[in-house]
Write a protein that holds these residues in place. Structure first.
Motif, short mmCIF file in Angstrom:
data_model
loop_
_atom_site.label_atom_id
_atom_site.label_comp_id
_atom_site.label_asym_id
_atom_site.label_seq_id
_atom_site.Cartn_x
_atom_site.Cartn_y
_atom_site.Cartn_z
N ALA A 45 0.85 -1.20 0.00
CA ALA A 45 0.00 0.00 0.00
C ALA A 45 0.88 1.25 0.00
O ALA A 45 0.60 2.23 -0.72
CB ALA A 45 -0.93 -0.01 1.21
N ALA A 46 1.96 1.23 0.80
CA ALA A 46 2.86 2.39 0.86
C ALA A 46 3.54 2.59 -0.50
O ALA A 46 3.66 3.72 -0.99
CB ALA A 46 3.90 2.18 1.96
N GLY A 49 1.34 7.25 -6.60
CA GLY A 49 0.14 8.07 -6.81
C GLY A 49 -1.14 7.26 -6.94
O GLY A 49 -2.14 7.77 -7.44
N ILE A 50 -1.10 6.01 -6.46
CA ILE A 50 -2.29 5.15 -6.59
C ILE A 50 -2.98 5.05 -5.23
O ILE A 50 -2.35 4.71 -4.22
CB ILE A 50 -1.87 3.75 -7.10
N GLU A 51 -4.27 5.34 -5.22
CA GLU A 51 -5.05 5.25 -3.99
C GLU A 51 -5.43 3.79 -3.75
O GLU A 51 -5.88 3.10 -4.68
CB GLU A 51 -6.32 6.10 -4.11
N THR A 52 -5.25 3.34 -2.52
CA THR A 52 -5.57 1.95 -2.20
C THR A 52 -6.49 1.85 -0.99
O THR A 52 -6.54 2.75 -0.16
CB THR A 52 -4.29 1.13 -1.86
N VAL A 53 -7.18 0.73 -0.93
CA VAL A 53 -7.91 0.33 0.28
C VAL A 53 -7.30 -1.00 0.69
O VAL A 53 -7.16 -1.89 -0.16
CB VAL A 53 -9.41 0.14 -0.03
N THR A 54 -6.90 -1.14 1.95
CA THR A 54 -6.41 -2.44 2.40
C THR A 54 -7.49 -3.09 3.27
O THR A 54 -8.10 -2.42 4.11
CB THR A 54 -5.10 -2.35 3.19
N THR A 55 -7.71 -4.36 3.03
CA THR A 55 -8.78 -5.04 3.74
C THR A 55 -8.41 -6.51 3.92
O THR A 55 -7.29 -6.90 3.57
CB THR A 55 -10.12 -4.82 2.99
N ARG A 56 -9.29 -7.28 4.52
CA ARG A 56 -8.92 -8.68 4.79
C ARG A 56 -10.14 -9.58 4.77
O ARG A 56 -11.27 -9.12 4.89
CB ARG A 56 -8.26 -8.79 6.15
N GLU A 57 -9.88 -10.87 4.62
CA GLU A 57 -10.94 -11.88 4.73
C GLU A 57 -10.47 -12.99 5.66
O GLU A 57 -9.28 -13.29 5.67
CB GLU A 57 -11.28 -12.45 3.36
N GLY A 106 -12.31 3.59 -8.79
CA GLY A 106 -10.95 3.66 -9.32
C GLY A 106 -9.88 3.40 -8.28
O GLY A 106 -8.69 3.56 -8.54
N VAL A 107 -10.30 2.98 -7.08
CA VAL A 107 -9.37 2.71 -5.99
C VAL A 107 -8.90 1.25 -6.09
O VAL A 107 -9.68 0.36 -6.40
CB VAL A 107 -10.07 2.97 -4.64
N TRP A 108 -7.61 1.03 -5.85
CA TRP A 108 -7.09 -0.34 -5.87
C TRP A 108 -7.38 -1.01 -4.52
O TRP A 108 -7.20 -0.39 -3.47
CB TRP A 108 -5.58 -0.34 -6.11
N VAL A 109 -7.79 -2.26 -4.58
CA VAL A 109 -8.12 -3.01 -3.37
C VAL A 109 -7.04 -4.05 -3.11
O VAL A 109 -6.74 -4.87 -3.99
CB VAL A 109 -9.51 -3.69 -3.49
N LEU A 110 -6.44 -3.99 -1.92
CA LEU A 110 -5.43 -4.97 -1.51
C LEU A 110 -6.04 -5.82 -0.41
O LEU A 110 -6.33 -5.32 0.67
CB LEU A 110 -4.18 -4.26 -0.97
N CYS A 111 -6.24 -7.09 -0.69
CA CYS A 111 -6.99 -7.93 0.24
C CYS A 111 -6.12 -9.06 0.80
O CYS A 111 -5.54 -9.84 0.05
CB CYS A 111 -8.23 -8.49 -0.47
N ASP A 112 -6.05 -9.11 2.13
CA ASP A 112 -5.31 -10.14 2.86
C ASP A 112 -6.21 -11.38 2.91
O ASP A 112 -7.17 -11.40 3.66
CB ASP A 112 -5.03 -9.59 4.27
N ARG A 113 -5.92 -12.35 2.07
CA ARG A 113 -6.71 -13.56 1.82
C ARG A 113 -7.97 -13.26 1.00
O ARG A 113 -8.58 -12.22 1.14
CB ARG A 113 -7.17 -14.27 3.11
N PHE A 114 -8.35 -14.23 0.18
CA PHE A 114 -9.61 -14.15 -0.57
C PHE A 114 -10.01 -15.57 -0.96
O PHE A 114 -9.73 -16.52 -0.21
CB PHE A 114 -9.45 -13.18 -1.77
N ALA A 115 -10.62 -15.75 -2.12
CA ALA A 115 -11.24 -17.03 -2.46
C ALA A 115 -10.25 -18.20 -2.53
O ALA A 115 -10.63 -19.35 -2.29
CB ALA A 115 -11.98 -16.90 -3.79
N ASP A 116 -8.98 -17.92 -2.85
CA ASP A 116 -8.02 -19.03 -2.90
C ASP A 116 -7.83 -19.65 -1.51
O ASP A 116 -7.51 -20.84 -1.40
CB ASP A 116 -6.68 -18.57 -3.46
N SER A 117 -8.02 -18.84 -0.45
CA SER A 117 -7.93 -19.41 0.90
C SER A 117 -9.03 -20.44 1.12
O SER A 117 -8.82 -21.44 1.81
CB SER A 117 -8.03 -18.31 1.97
N THR A 118 -10.21 -20.19 0.56
CA THR A 118 -11.30 -21.17 0.72
C THR A 118 -10.96 -22.47 -0.02
O THR A 118 -11.17 -23.56 0.51
CB THR A 118 -12.63 -20.58 0.19
N LEU A 119 -10.40 -22.32 -1.22
CA LEU A 119 -10.00 -23.53 -1.96
C LEU A 119 -8.91 -24.29 -1.19
O LEU A 119 -8.94 -25.52 -1.09
CB LEU A 119 -9.49 -23.17 -3.35
#
Ligand code: TMP
Length: 220
Positions: A30-31, A37-45, A95-108
């Motif tokens: 994210a940093a 110059g890219i805006e991000t949202v960091t989130t998790r699953e 237009g915001v980039w989403v950085l996600c800690d775990r997602f669907a591959d964790s379920t697989l």
């Protein structure tokens, strides 16, 4: 369409077993993207919204046999829908980039490869809950399961001690999770990059930035 002409954000997921360093690397990424110059949202699953965080608390606490794999997959699908509808899709649309800690591959990996559920059922559940949302890039942080569990166990703080329901599974379970992530990445090389999670933190951060630069920042 070139990348500069895109009006939607990019969706990056970081996957891996326990203690692989995902949250540290998401902060670093994210940093780095902010510096471009890219805006991000960091989130998790599981998590990312109040409702999904409440479901997370059900999933990650209590006895290992509190839920079977199918119930876990159903709870995760409910949390993921809430997260996708309220956070991920709206951010990408702005237009915001989403950085996600775990997602669907964790379920697989966890409920599928290690938990014994068939991939086609999990994919159908995902499509029902979320629709056609797919990460633009998935970073798989690879680490031997025993080392990851050691790191996770050494993590300070009451929260990680309380959230230990999955960590308490057998080493064999976590080795199968690792193999699952590697198999997913090998099957989908265009989406997935495997990064050595045992390397120094700065090295891992550089490799992830390079993967993002190559896959998502070129004018292609
Ligand atoms: P975390 O501590 O890395 O944030 O993840 C919490 C736990 O949830 C972790 O042990 C793995 C588990 N999990 C699944 O089993 N399936 C999933 O789909 C997700 C997202 C997490």
């Amino acid at each position: 369409m070139t990348d500069r002409e895109r009006t939607t954000g990019r969706f990056i997921t970081v996957e891996g077993g326990e203690g692989a360093g995902k949250s540290t690397q998401i902060r670093r990424l994210a940093a780095w993207l902010g510096g471009q110059g890219i805006e991000t949202v960091t989130t998790r699953e599981p998590g990312g919204t109040p409702g999904a965080e409440a479901i997370r608390a059900l999933l990650v606490t209590g006895e290992p046999d509190r839920w079977d794999s199918t119930t876990e997959a159903l709870l995760i699908a409910a949390a993921r829908r809430d997260h996708a509808v309220k956070v991920i899709r709206p951010a990408l649309a702005r237009g915001v980039w989403v950085l996600c800690d775990r997602f669907a591959d964790s379920t697989l990996a966890y409920q599928g490869y290690a938990g014994g559920l068939p991939a086609d059922g999990l994919i159908a559940l995902y499509r029902f809950a979320v629709g056609d949302l797919t990460p633009d890039l998935t970073v798989v942080l690879d680490l031997p399961a025993a080392e990851g569990l050691r790191r996770a166990g050494a993590r300070a703080g009451a929260q990680s001690a309380a959230e230990s329901r999955f960590e308490e599974r057998t080493l064999r379970f976590h080795e199968t999770v690792r193999e699952g992530f590697l198999d997913i990445a090998r099957r989908e090389p265009a989406r997935c990059d495997i990064v050595d999670g045992a390397a120094p933190v700065d090295t891992v951060a550089r490799q992830i930035a390079a993967a993002v630069g190559k896959k998502l920042l070129s004018d292609g």
